[in-house]
Motif scaffolding. Sequence first.
Motif, PDB file in Angstrom:
ATOM      1  N   HIS A  43       1.152  -1.270   0.042  1.00 56.74           N
ATOM      2  CA  HIS A  43      -0.277   0.030  -0.110  1.00 56.74           C
ATOM      3  C   HIS A  43       0.957   1.474  -0.045  1.00 56.74           C
ATOM      4  CE1 HIS A  43      -2.786  -2.756   2.104  1.00 56.74           C
ATOM      5  NE2 HIS A  43      -3.819  -2.119   0.645  1.00 56.74           N
ATOM      6  N   VAL A  44       0.332   1.948  -0.925  1.00 57.77           N
ATOM      7  CA  VAL A  44       1.202   3.763  -0.643  1.00 57.77           C
ATOM      8  C   VAL A  44      -0.239   4.217   0.700  1.00 57.77           C
ATOM      9  CG1 VAL A  44       1.229   5.741  -1.874  1.00 57.77           C
ATOM     10  CG2 VAL A  44       1.850   3.503  -2.958  1.00 57.77           C
ATOM     11  N   VAL A  45       1.559   4.857   1.379  1.00 63.39           N
ATOM     12  CA  VAL A  45       0.153   5.757   2.521  1.00 63.39           C
ATOM     13  C   VAL A  45       0.420   6.927   2.468  1.00 63.39           C
ATOM     14  CG1 VAL A  45      -0.327   3.805   4.299  1.00 63.39           C
ATOM     15  CG2 VAL A  45       1.921   4.732   3.890  1.00 63.39           C
ATOM     16  N   PHE A  46      -0.330   7.603   2.908  1.00 66.97           N
ATOM     17  CA  PHE A  46      -0.370   8.938   3.211  1.00 66.97           C
ATOM     18  C   PHE A  46      -1.452   9.461   4.849  1.00 66.97           C
ATOM     19  CE2 PHE A  46      -4.047   9.580   0.229  1.00 66.97           C
ATOM     20  CZ  PHE A  46      -4.869  10.447   0.840  1.00 66.97           C
ATOM     21  N   ASN A  47      -0.627  10.735   5.421  1.00 70.25           N
ATOM     22  CA  ASN A  47      -1.385  11.320   6.123  1.00 70.25           C
ATOM     23  C   ASN A  47      -2.311  12.425   5.991  1.00 70.25           C
ATOM     24  OD1 ASN A  47      -1.587  12.395   8.992  1.00 70.25           O
ATOM     25  ND2 ASN A  47      -0.580  10.325   9.976  1.00 70.25           N
ATOM     26  N   SER A  48      -3.123  12.965   6.634  1.00 68.46           N
ATOM     27  CA  SER A  48      -4.275  14.276   6.394  1.00 68.46           C
ATOM     28  C   SER A  48      -4.981  13.948   8.297  1.00 68.46           C
ATOM     29  CB  SER A  48      -4.593  13.936   5.191  1.00 68.46           C
ATOM     30  OG  SER A  48      -4.614  15.337   5.129  1.00 68.46           O
ATOM     31  N   ALA A  49      -5.214  15.315   8.369  1.00 69.38           N
ATOM     32  CA  ALA A  49      -5.997  15.883   8.953  1.00 69.38           C
ATOM     33  C   ALA A  49      -7.545  15.304   8.583  1.00 69.38           C
ATOM     34  CB  ALA A  49      -5.802  17.179   9.544  1.00 69.38           C
ATOM     35  N   LYS A  50      -8.616  15.177   9.948  1.00 70.84           N
ATOM     36  CA  LYS A  50      -9.803  14.928   9.100  1.00 70.84           C
ATOM     37  C   LYS A  50     -10.313  15.878   9.170  1.00 70.84           C
ATOM     38  CE  LYS A  50     -13.446  11.729  11.651  1.00 70.84           C
ATOM     39  NZ  LYS A  50     -14.014  10.961  12.681  1.00 70.84           N
ATOM     40  N   GLY A  51     -11.761  16.331   7.989  1.00 70.54           N
ATOM     41  CA  GLY A  51     -12.141  17.002   7.467  1.00 70.54           C
ATOM     42  C   GLY A  51     -11.575  18.168   6.222  1.00 70.54           C
TER      43      GLY A  51
END
Length: 132
Positions: A43-51
């Motif tokens: 899997h390629v993954v990224f991170n962000s903030a909800k909303g």
Amino acid sequence: MPEAIPEKYRDLFNKRAFASLATLMPDGRPQVTPVWCDMEGNHVVFNSAKGRQKDRNVRRDPRVAMAIIDPENPYRYMEIRGRVVEITEEGADAHIDKLAKKYLGVDKYPYRQPGEVRVIYKIVPEHTTTMG
């Protein structure tokens, strides 16, 4: 149909290579955001903030595209098209700290906002195009 990331381009995930992530707005127009990225298994993954806009977009339509450019050679890149198959808050704070270490050289993500909920998104690559 899942497609593996070519071995020759997996090194991009070990570098400070920014990715441009394209998601789809409710009216079908593309929305592009720079993101930090990583790999977990296939899997390629990224991170962000909800909303945030990309969070809202992938929850509604999981189809995404991502271009990762080699910071040492901008003519070498990989484009990934796929689907977000998992969205989780579990481990997301530790994950953004790990990415901050890779991209900024710091132990803790310095841009956290009060009340922010971090989220990890896992993409299954369905098609890749490479150059360089």
